[in-house]
Design a protein around this motif. Sequence first.
Motif, PDB file in Angstrom:
ATOM      1  N   ASP A 156      -6.569  -6.968  19.289  1.00 18.38           N
ATOM      2  CA  ASP A 156      -6.098  -5.883  18.422  1.00 18.38           C
ATOM      3  C   ASP A 156      -6.777  -5.975  17.047  1.00 18.38           C
ATOM      4  O   ASP A 156      -6.447  -6.856  16.256  1.00 18.38           O
ATOM      5  CB  ASP A 156      -4.570  -6.009  18.283  1.00 18.38           C
ATOM      6  CG  ASP A 156      -3.956  -4.789  17.651  1.00 18.38           C
ATOM      7  OD1 ASP A 156      -4.693  -3.897  17.193  1.00 18.38           O
ATOM      8  OD2 ASP A 156      -2.713  -4.730  17.597  1.00 18.38           O
ATOM      9  N   PRO A 157      -7.722  -5.088  16.755  1.00 17.57           N
ATOM     10  CA  PRO A 157      -8.515  -5.215  15.519  1.00 17.57           C
ATOM     11  C   PRO A 157      -7.730  -4.923  14.239  1.00 17.57           C
ATOM     12  O   PRO A 157      -6.688  -4.275  14.271  1.00 17.57           O
ATOM     13  CB  PRO A 157      -9.613  -4.163  15.709  1.00 17.57           C
ATOM     14  CG  PRO A 157      -9.079  -3.189  16.695  1.00 17.57           C
ATOM     15  CD  PRO A 157      -8.130  -3.938  17.579  1.00 17.57           C
ATOM     16  N   LEU A 158      -8.266  -5.415  13.124  1.00 13.66           N
ATOM     17  CA  LEU A 158      -7.595  -5.291  11.821  1.00 13.66           C
ATOM     18  C   LEU A 158      -8.335  -4.303  10.925  1.00 13.66           C
ATOM     19  O   LEU A 158      -9.554  -4.204  10.968  1.00 13.66           O
ATOM     20  CB  LEU A 158      -7.580  -6.650  11.112  1.00 13.66           C
ATOM     21  CG  LEU A 158      -7.015  -7.833  11.893  1.00 13.66           C
ATOM     22  CD1 LEU A 158      -7.144  -9.112  11.057  1.00 13.66           C
ATOM     23  CD2 LEU A 158      -5.552  -7.587  12.256  1.00 13.66           C
ATOM     24  N   PRO A 167      -3.296  -6.072   8.666  1.00 11.65           N
ATOM     25  CA  PRO A 167      -2.459  -5.244   9.534  1.00 11.65           C
ATOM     26  C   PRO A 167      -1.123  -5.021   8.835  1.00 11.65           C
ATOM     27  O   PRO A 167      -0.878  -5.608   7.776  1.00 11.65           O
ATOM     28  CB  PRO A 167      -2.263  -6.135  10.761  1.00 11.65           C
ATOM     29  CG  PRO A 167      -2.262  -7.524  10.211  1.00 11.65           C
ATOM     30  CD  PRO A 167      -3.165  -7.507   8.983  1.00 11.65           C
ATOM     31  N   GLY A 179      -2.639  -0.482  18.538  1.00 16.67           N
ATOM     32  CA  GLY A 179      -1.745   0.244  17.629  1.00 16.67           C
ATOM     33  C   GLY A 179      -1.200   1.476  18.324  1.00 16.67           C
ATOM     34  O   GLY A 179      -0.229   2.083  17.885  1.00 16.67           O
ATOM     35  N   ILE A 234      -5.897   7.273  11.600  1.00 16.29           N
ATOM     36  CA  ILE A 234      -7.151   6.598  11.969  1.00 16.29           C
ATOM     37  C   ILE A 234      -8.098   7.596  12.629  1.00 16.29           C
ATOM     38  O   ILE A 234      -7.720   8.278  13.584  1.00 16.29           O
ATOM     39  CB  ILE A 234      -6.887   5.410  12.911  1.00 16.29           C
ATOM     40  CG1 ILE A 234      -5.965   4.392  12.232  1.00 16.29           C
ATOM     41  CG2 ILE A 234      -8.208   4.748  13.322  1.00 16.29           C
ATOM     42  CD1 ILE A 234      -5.653   3.159  13.071  1.00 16.29           C
ATOM     43  N   THR A 243       0.889  -1.164   0.000  1.00 16.17           N
ATOM     44  CA  THR A 243       0.000   0.000   0.000  1.00 16.17           C
ATOM     45  C   THR A 243       0.925   1.212   0.000  1.00 16.17           C
ATOM     46  O   THR A 243       2.144   1.069   0.133  1.00 16.17           O
ATOM     47  CB  THR A 243      -0.962   0.067   1.219  1.00 16.17           C
ATOM     48  OG1 THR A 243      -0.286   0.653   2.324  1.00 16.17           O
ATOM     49  CG2 THR A 243      -1.526  -1.295   1.589  1.00 16.17           C
ATOM     50  N   THR A 274      -7.865   5.864   7.539  1.00 17.83           N
ATOM     51  CA  THR A 274      -8.749   4.771   7.959  1.00 17.83           C
ATOM     52  C   THR A 274      -9.894   5.371   8.767  1.00 17.83           C
ATOM     53  O   THR A 274      -9.652   6.148   9.697  1.00 17.83           O
ATOM     54  CB  THR A 274      -7.967   3.742   8.812  1.00 17.83           C
ATOM     55  OG1 THR A 274      -6.970   3.134   7.991  1.00 17.83           O
ATOM     56  CG2 THR A 274      -8.890   2.665   9.364  1.00 17.83           C
ATOM     57  N   ARG A 292     -10.511   1.263   4.827  1.00 16.11           N
ATOM     58  CA  ARG A 292      -9.919   2.273   3.940  1.00 16.11           C
ATOM     59  C   ARG A 292      -9.729   1.747   2.520  1.00 16.11           C
ATOM     60  O   ARG A 292      -9.686   0.535   2.294  1.00 16.11           O
ATOM     61  CB  ARG A 292      -8.603   2.819   4.505  1.00 16.11           C
ATOM     62  CG  ARG A 292      -7.369   1.954   4.297  1.00 16.11           C
ATOM     63  CD  ARG A 292      -6.137   2.689   4.853  1.00 16.11           C
ATOM     64  NE  ARG A 292      -4.872   2.010   4.554  1.00 16.11           N
ATOM     65  CZ  ARG A 292      -3.985   2.417   3.647  1.00 16.11           C
ATOM     66  NH1 ARG A 292      -4.197   3.501   2.924  1.00 16.11           N
ATOM     67  NH2 ARG A 292      -2.855   1.744   3.457  1.00 16.11           N
ATOM     68  N   GLY A 305     -12.563  -0.611  11.111  1.00 11.68           N
ATOM     69  CA  GLY A 305     -11.613   0.317  10.494  1.00 11.68           C
ATOM     70  C   GLY A 305     -11.534  -0.029   9.016  1.00 11.68           C
ATOM     71  O   GLY A 305     -11.262  -1.172   8.655  1.00 11.68           O
ATOM     72  N   HIS A 324      -9.597  -3.478   3.926  1.00  8.09           N
ATOM     73  CA  HIS A 324      -9.249  -2.724   2.716  1.00  8.09           C
ATOM     74  C   HIS A 324     -10.227  -3.053   1.598  1.00  8.09           C
ATOM     75  O   HIS A 324     -10.480  -4.226   1.318  1.00  8.09           O
ATOM     76  CB  HIS A 324      -7.821  -3.060   2.280  1.00  8.09           C
ATOM     77  CG  HIS A 324      -6.776  -2.716   3.315  1.00  8.09           C
ATOM     78  ND1 HIS A 324      -6.647  -3.417   4.488  1.00  8.09           N
ATOM     79  CD2 HIS A 324      -5.846  -1.737   3.355  1.00  8.09           C
ATOM     80  CE1 HIS A 324      -5.665  -2.878   5.212  1.00  8.09           C
ATOM     81  NE2 HIS A 324      -5.161  -1.860   4.546  1.00  8.09           N
TER      82      HIS A 324
HETATM   83  O1  TXA Z   1      -1.586   2.181   6.813  1.00 10.24           O
HETATM   84  C1  TXA Z   1      -2.143   1.305   7.481  1.00 10.24           C
HETATM   85  O2  TXA Z   1      -3.098   1.556   8.230  1.00 10.24           O
HETATM   86  C2  TXA Z   1      -1.616  -0.120   7.363  1.00 10.24           C
HETATM   87  C3  TXA Z   1      -1.862  -0.605   5.933  1.00 10.24           C
HETATM   88  C4  TXA Z   1      -1.486  -2.053   5.730  1.00 10.24           C
HETATM   89  O3  TXA Z   1      -3.206  -0.379   5.593  1.00 10.24           O
HETATM   90  N1  TXA Z   1      -2.220  -0.972   8.318  1.00 10.24           N
HETATM   91  C5  TXA Z   1      -1.932  -0.910   9.650  1.00 10.24           C
HETATM   92  O4  TXA Z   1      -2.569  -1.886  10.383  1.00 10.24           O
HETATM   93  O5  TXA Z   1      -1.195  -0.096  10.138  1.00 10.24           O
HETATM   94  P1  TXA Z   1      -2.139  -2.245  11.883  1.00 10.24           P
HETATM   95  O6  TXA Z   1      -3.005  -3.391  12.221  1.00 10.24           O
HETATM   96  O7  TXA Z   1      -0.696  -2.454  11.970  1.00 10.24           O
HETATM   97  O8  TXA Z   1      -2.597  -1.025  12.713  1.00 10.24           O
HETATM   98  C6  TXA Z   1      -3.966  -0.704  12.730  1.00 10.24           C
HETATM   99  C7  TXA Z   1      -4.407  -0.238  14.076  1.00 10.24           C
HETATM  100  C8  TXA Z   1      -4.629  -1.351  15.094  1.00 10.24           C
HETATM  101  O9  TXA Z   1      -3.530  -1.555  15.894  1.00 10.24           O
HETATM  102  C9  TXA Z   1      -5.794  -0.848  15.908  1.00 10.24           C
HETATM  103  O10 TXA Z   1      -5.338  -0.144  17.042  1.00 10.24           O
HETATM  104  C10 TXA Z   1      -6.480   0.139  14.996  1.00 10.24           C
HETATM  105  O11 TXA Z   1      -5.709   0.267  13.854  1.00 10.24           O
HETATM  106  N2  TXA Z   1      -7.787  -0.382  14.589  1.00 10.24           N
HETATM  107  C11 TXA Z   1      -8.109  -1.177  13.539  1.00 10.24           C
HETATM  108  N3  TXA Z   1      -9.412  -1.467  13.528  1.00 10.24           N
HETATM  109  C12 TXA Z   1      -9.936  -0.816  14.582  1.00 10.24           C
HETATM  110  C13 TXA Z   1     -11.247  -0.744  15.141  1.00 10.24           C
HETATM  111  N4  TXA Z   1     -12.263  -1.394  14.589  1.00 10.24           N
HETATM  112  N5  TXA Z   1     -11.413   0.012  16.249  1.00 10.24           N
HETATM  113  C14 TXA Z   1     -10.373   0.660  16.823  1.00 10.24           C
HETATM  114  N6  TXA Z   1      -9.108   0.617  16.363  1.00 10.24           N
HETATM  115  C15 TXA Z   1      -8.904  -0.116  15.260  1.00 10.24           C
END
Ligand code: TXA
Length: 320
Positions: free
Chosen positions: A54-56, A134, A217, A175, A25, A90, A113, A111, A59
């Motif tokens: 830890d949520p994902l 993630p 995160g 985010i 990405t 996001t 995007r 989350g 995309h």
């Molecule tokens: O740029 C990015 O966001 C990258 C690319 C691959 O898209 N992804 C990324 O994912 O950084 P990750 O999982 O390393 O970090 C995303 C963080 C998670 O640690 C979590 O804290 C938060 O986003 N997150 C995801 N879904 C969430 C939700 N439903 N509610 C609250 N926080 C969320």
Amino acid sequence: MAIIGKNIQEAGTFLKEGKLVAIPTETVYGLAANALDEDAVLSIFEVKKRPHFDPLIVHIANMADIKDYIIDFPEIALKLAEKFWPGSLTLLLPKSRLIPDLVTAGSKFVGIRIPNHSLTLELLNSLQFPLAAPSANPFGYISPTNPQHVADQLGDSIEYILDGGECSVGIESTIIGFEEDLPVVMRLGGISIDEIEKVAGPVKLQLNQSSDPIAPGQLKSHYSPKKDFFAGDLEILLAEKSVSNAGVISFSKKYEAENISQNWILSPSEDIHEAARNLFRIMREADESEVGIICAEYVPEEGLGLAINDRIRRAAANID
Ligand code: TXA
Ligand code: MG
């Protein structure tokens, strides 16, 4: 060992079989699986050694797809999406039943995007499902910004790495959640607060600096190199540390001191976008080099600099 290639069809075939594929990405590489397949999503957590709380991020390829996965799209969120997607933003939006609870760690919000990378957009367009992804690094380590970073750490546990070259932004997405209609920034990232506020008006910042497991995160210690990593004023840090082979990460200027054995510069021309692009690669290089400790200075605290400093602060937090 994972295949590194540019074959979208091959990547798609693995994903349809419930297997994991690393995807490029514009921010960082993601570790992707079919977001609607719980078993596939489970293997993301296993491979990353990531806690299930830890949520994902999910995309998708285009705005038309989003209606299947959320049940409400507040006006202000729509405005942000229209401005910044595809891009490094996001949005946390109320999820539909199609999105497994595992993906959101039980939260009612997903989350979501549209990433800004042509290969991944093409891949997403060829699939009938969205991709949960993630960052493609072991939990807590520095995010990958090129295919080799992914191969070095996760190459043995995944099938395919879609090679989209170096990431053009280099730090993760911003985010944003919503309280009533007020945007709340939960993680600083590739789109700066200034850019967000131009579209959405004043936002609230809710950047967790603690070990609160609700938004991991945002764990205080994250993006952590294996070596001792210190952040702050280089002169003070170098005077304090009694090592002869310090590694230094500086913003734009070369740094002279007797106990420095290597100096990485984020952007010689003081370009904050270049600094973001180089940050994680340089942190990895420093971590893998011969230096004894790593000392990093903060970059100017404005625009994208806030997100860069956030990453530097968290990288240093494991030894505070
Ligand atoms: O740029 C990015 O966001 C990258 C690319 C691959 O898209 N992804 C990324 O994912 O950084 P990750 O999982 O390393 O970090 C995303 C963080 C998670 O640690 C979590 O804290 C938060 O986003 N997150 C995801 N879904 C969430 C939700 N439903 N509610 C609250 N926080 C969320
Ligand atoms: Mg991550």
